[in-house]
Design a protein around this motif. Structure first.
Motif, PDB file in Angstrom:
ATOM      1  N   UNK A 198       0.822  -1.217   0.000  1.00 14.23           N
ATOM      2  CA  UNK A 198       0.000   0.000   0.000  1.00 14.23           C
ATOM      3  C   UNK A 198       0.850   1.259   0.000  1.00 14.23           C
ATOM      4  N   UNK A 199       1.939   1.234   0.766  1.00 13.09           N
ATOM      5  CA  UNK A 199       2.807   2.416   0.843  1.00 13.09           C
ATOM      6  C   UNK A 199       3.389   2.749  -0.525  1.00 13.09           C
ATOM      7  N   UNK A 200       3.567   1.726  -1.344  1.00 17.91           N
ATOM      8  CA  UNK A 200       4.053   1.963  -2.710  1.00 17.91           C
ATOM      9  C   UNK A 200       2.913   2.417  -3.610  1.00 17.91           C
ATOM     10  N   UNK A 201       1.764   1.778  -3.434  1.00 13.89           N
ATOM     11  CA  UNK A 201       0.666   2.021  -4.375  1.00 13.89           C
ATOM     12  C   UNK A 201       0.119   3.450  -4.285  1.00 13.89           C
ATOM     13  N   UNK A 202       0.301   4.131  -3.156  1.00  9.94           N
ATOM     14  CA  UNK A 202      -0.231   5.493  -3.059  1.00  9.94           C
ATOM     15  C   UNK A 202       0.358   6.413  -4.130  1.00  9.94           C
ATOM     16  N   UNK A 203       1.563   6.089  -4.602  1.00 13.11           N
ATOM     17  CA  UNK A 203       2.147   6.960  -5.632  1.00 13.11           C
ATOM     18  C   UNK A 203       2.088   6.313  -7.015  1.00 13.11           C
ATOM     19  N   UNK A 204       1.320   5.260  -7.152  1.00 16.08           N
ATOM     20  CA  UNK A 204       1.007   4.634  -8.444  1.00 16.08           C
ATOM     21  C   UNK A 204       2.189   4.283  -9.338  1.00 16.08           C
ATOM     22  N   UNK A 205       3.182   3.579  -8.859  1.00 12.12           N
ATOM     23  CA  UNK A 205       4.221   3.126  -9.792  1.00 12.12           C
ATOM     24  C   UNK A 205       3.650   2.003 -10.654  1.00 12.12           C
ATOM     25  N   UNK A 206       4.167   1.880 -11.874  1.00  9.45           N
ATOM     26  CA  UNK A 206       3.660   0.815 -12.747  1.00  9.45           C
ATOM     27  C   UNK A 206       4.286  -0.526 -12.402  1.00  9.45           C
ATOM     28  N   UNK A 207       5.531  -0.459 -11.946  1.00 12.56           N
ATOM     29  CA  UNK A 207       6.256  -1.713 -11.713  1.00 12.56           C
ATOM     30  C   UNK A 207       6.738  -1.752 -10.256  1.00 12.56           C
ATOM     31  N   UNK A 208       6.478  -2.843  -9.600  1.00 12.15           N
ATOM     32  CA  UNK A 208       6.912  -2.970  -8.205  1.00 12.15           C
ATOM     33  C   UNK A 208       7.851  -4.155  -8.055  1.00 12.15           C
ATOM     34  N   UNK A 209       8.977  -3.895  -7.416  1.00 12.95           N
ATOM     35  CA  UNK A 209       9.928  -4.963  -7.129  1.00 12.95           C
ATOM     36  C   UNK A 209       9.729  -5.383  -5.680  1.00 12.95           C
ATOM     37  N   UNK A 210       9.455  -6.667  -5.474  1.00 14.60           N
ATOM     38  CA  UNK A 210       9.147  -7.144  -4.124  1.00 14.60           C
ATOM     39  C   UNK A 210      10.226  -8.132  -3.685  1.00 14.60           C
ATOM     40  N   UNK A 211      10.850  -7.816  -2.567  1.00 11.79           N
ATOM     41  CA  UNK A 211      11.912  -8.691  -2.071  1.00 11.79           C
ATOM     42  C   UNK A 211      11.311  -9.675  -1.066  1.00 11.79           C
ATOM     43  N   UNK A 212      11.245 -10.919  -1.464  1.00 15.33           N
ATOM     44  CA  UNK A 212      10.744 -11.988  -0.588  1.00 15.33           C
ATOM     45  C   UNK A 212       9.460 -11.561   0.119  1.00 15.33           C
ATOM     46  N   UNK A 213       8.509 -11.130  -0.693  1.00 14.74           N
ATOM     47  CA  UNK A 213       7.295 -10.540  -0.125  1.00 14.74           C
ATOM     48  C   UNK A 213       6.447 -11.571   0.620  1.00 14.74           C
ATOM     49  N   UNK A 214       6.678 -12.855   0.359  1.00 14.92           N
ATOM     50  CA  UNK A 214       5.878 -13.871   1.055  1.00 14.92           C
ATOM     51  C   UNK A 214       6.691 -14.660   2.075  1.00 14.92           C
TER      52      UNK A 214
END
Ligand SMILES: Nc1ncnc2c1ncn2[C@@H]1O[C@H](COP(=O)(O)OP(=O)(O)OP(=O)(O)O)[C@@H](O)[C@H]1O
Length: 626
Positions: A161-177
């Motif tokens: 969510x903290x990333x999505x507030x600024x609407x980037x098109x591409x998100x890199x997730x480090x070991x998100x699960x």
């Protein structure tokens, strides 16, 4: 391959295949010849769920860091620029780290709101954006919850969510699960999938659970710092000859690296990573005449024109998105994002947040109040017995007093005792203030470095962050110094003007606060910064030369660095027109600076501390954030 050619390849890969690509990307370990990533040519398709896997130590995190501009690398990276209609939103890649990314004492809603205020300039859409992001990440019923009370899965959702507030098109997730139970893991992947399908996001996720690979559209396998496969899950199964994805690393280790490299190269991947066979990035054949075939035609045209995009013969009707070839130094640069709020707006947001955090952290707040109001009381308690004598000597100097001192031995001794008591009390105040300064500064930056690095990546200006820390800690320190001086002076009736004495105590506390804040900015952990700050305070008294009979040369060598000495001497110099001063000087003829001299040295301490804070915050310290 030259840099330009590599750049064109990366640019070209993006044009044909989507969101993010790299060409001939290599990363070496700092200060050694060890190559962590070696000539990686990879692409990550648009609007898809990408997995980045490989055995531990193969370079996954390093590749992510290279994309984010956090390590020096050779080669080129290209990623898509947003169209002009989206110019108000953040253009950067988003990054969702594994570690906690929000202040524990804020609520979910507040965390999202501050993330918005720090990264988006157009506040008109704030309420709508926050509401929709909360819903998207499935935390709309937990908006009021403190971050500290969120579960692991909810923390990952908040990170997104903290990333999505600024609407980037591409998100890199480090070991998100990583570290989540199977149900939460499935829920997070389902969330990512819905963001791909409904909001056209692109995700690049490093994952450890190979059992989840079938859920991803596109899989990238690294092995010993090299790329050995890219394609979809079916392609991966046939490529490595495995049914069960959990066998992937067994299969990899069954052969030498050279085997996998040769196999990958013989598959028909050119130097810039483009498959020479007409295969899509999902490993399927491309139907002739389809859009993807047109893209391959673009690739051919570009290659024919020696990879000069400006001169390439594009098939009619083909649209190619704008691209940005990005070098390390440019990624994460603060100035390139037109959607960012102004520097002043970021500064106010940071200060608002910091004061709110202070009010929320009741433990720290009580400690601060106890130090601020308790320490002056302790000084007064120590002074009680000597108060009548202090009053006696707090008279302005006169000729008869000097004669009295010279003539009457008993009076001389009493006066010297009282003067020693006063100078001791001044030194006591000073040492307590340096202790408060250490408490103000030592943990302030090191304790939240991860969050700062993360926010810097999103466009927070490090200068504004530094300024906010100096203003916040400086304001507290100045108040502490002023209160200490005022309270003790009024009760103990110390002679001398108010202004220089209050000023000297405020300078003392601010100077020590800034020096400790500087250590907090340059050291990698809050514990180290705290420890060093305490040592610094502990050595103030003996090294000031006031207590120990240090050799002259050592005194002069150390003195410029000792806050307590200058604060004490400056304060005492403000009493020079009073009997007390003469009484002290009768028994002590060592050099004392004037008030202005002492104030100048303390200002220099403040300037040096502030410079250290700017230096420490200016440097990326991702090592303490990962
Ligand atoms: N700054 C550095 N200096 C020296 N070696 C480094 C540095 N950073 C990473 N390495 C080495 O590079 C290799 C790749 O590290 P990296 O963290 O990228 O691996 P990884 O695939 O993310 O591993 P894991 O899955 O265990 O997190 C490792 O051998 C690591 O020790």
């Amino acid at each position: 391959m030259t840099g330009d050619f590599a750049g064109q390849c990366a640019d070209h890969l993006y044009r044909v295949f989507g969101m993010l690509s790299c060409s001939e990307l290599s990363v070496r370990a700092d200060g050694s010849d060890f190559v962590i990533l070696d000539h990686i040519n990879a692409h990550f398709p648009n609007r898809s769920l990408n997995a980045l896997v490989g055995p531990s130590g193969c370079g996954k995190t390093t590749l992510i860091k290279a994309f984010l501009g956090l390590v020096n690398s050779e080669g080129e990276i290209a990623h898509r620029e947003q169209s002009s209609s989206e110019s108000s939103s953040n253009q950067r890649l988003g990054f969702v780290p594994q570690f906690s990314v929000a202040h524990a004492s804020l609520t979910v809603e507040e965390s999202l709101a501050y993330a918005f205020d720090l990264t988006v300039s157009d506040l008109s859409a704030k309420a709508d954006t926050l509401a929709s992001v909360l819903k998207l990440i499935g935390l709309d019923e937990h908006g009021e919850k403190r971050v500290s009370s969120l579960s692991g899965g909810q923390m990952r959702r908040l990170g997104l969510g903290l990333e999505l507030v600024s609407s980037p098109e591409c998100l890199i997730c480090d070991e998100v699960t990583s570290g989540l139970d199977p149900l939460s893991e499935d829920q997070i992947i389902a969330l990512l999938r819905s963001l791909v399908l409904e909001h056209e996001k692109t995700f690049i996720c490093t994952i450890h659970n190979l059992g989840k690979l079938p859920d991803f559209d596109h899989i990238t396998v690294l092995y010993q710092g090299r790329l050995v496969f890219q394609g979809d899950f079916n392609g991966l199964q046939s490529w490595f000859g495995i049914e069960d994805p959990l066998r992937l690393y067994h299969a990899l280790s069954g052969h030498e690296l050279s085997h996998w490299l040769e196999k990958w190269e013989n598959r028909g991947v050119s130097a810039c990573g483009r498959p020479t066979e007409e295969r899509s990035d999902r490993g399927d054949s491309i139907p002739v005449g389809s859009q993807e075939a047109q893209q391959v035609e673009v690739a051919e045209a570009t290659r024919d024109e020696k990879l000069d995009p400006g001169n390439a013969r594009l098939p009619s009707g083909t649209t190619v998105g704008s691209t940005a070839t990005v070098r390390r130094a440019q990624i994460g640069a603060e100035s390139c994002n037109p959607g960012l709020p102004s520097a002043l707006s970021q500064l106010f947001t940071l200060l608002r947040r910091r004061y709110k955090l202070l009010m929320r952290d009741t433990g720290y707040l009580w400690l601060l109040l106890a130090l601020t109001f308790g320490f002056p009381c302790i000084v007064v308690i120590f002074a009680i017995k000597g108060l009548p004598q202090i009053e006696g000597l707090a008279l302005e100097r006169s000729g008869s007093f000097i004669q009295q001192l010279q003539g009457d031995l008993r009076y001389r001794m009493e006066a010297a005792e009282t003067a020693t008591l006063v100078t001791g009390l001044v030194m006591f105040q000073v040492v307590l203030l340096t202790l408060m300064g250490a408490n103000n500064g030592a943990r302030e930056i090191a304790g939240e470095r991860q969050i700062f690095e993360k926010e810097r990546l999103k466009g927070l200006r490090s200068g504004m962050y530094t300024l906010s820390k100096l203003l916040f800690t400086g304001s507290i320190a100045a108040l502490q110094g002023l209160w200490m001086a005022l309270f003790v002076k009024v009760i103990c009736q110390f002679p001398g003007a108010f202004l220089p004495q209050l000023g000297m105590m405020a300078l003392c506390c601010v100077a020590m606060t800034f020096v400790c804040l500087g250590m907090s900015a340059v050291l990698s952990s809050a514990e180290r910064a705290s420890l060093l700050s305490i040592y610094l305070v502990g050595f103030q008294l003996p090294l000031s030369g006031v207590v120990l009979a240090l050799p002259d040369a050592v005194v002069w060598l150390l003195r410029p660095f000792i806050n307590a000495y200058w604060s004490w001497a400056g304060y005492f110099a403000s009493m020079k027109d009073f009997q007390l001063y003469d009484a002290y000087r009768m028994g002590n003829v060592s050099w004392l600076p004037s008030e202005w001299g002492a104030a100048t040295v303390l200002f220099l301490h403040i300037a040096a501390g502030a410079a250290l804070v700017f230096y420490g915050c200016g440097k990326t310290r991702w090592d303490s954030a990962s």
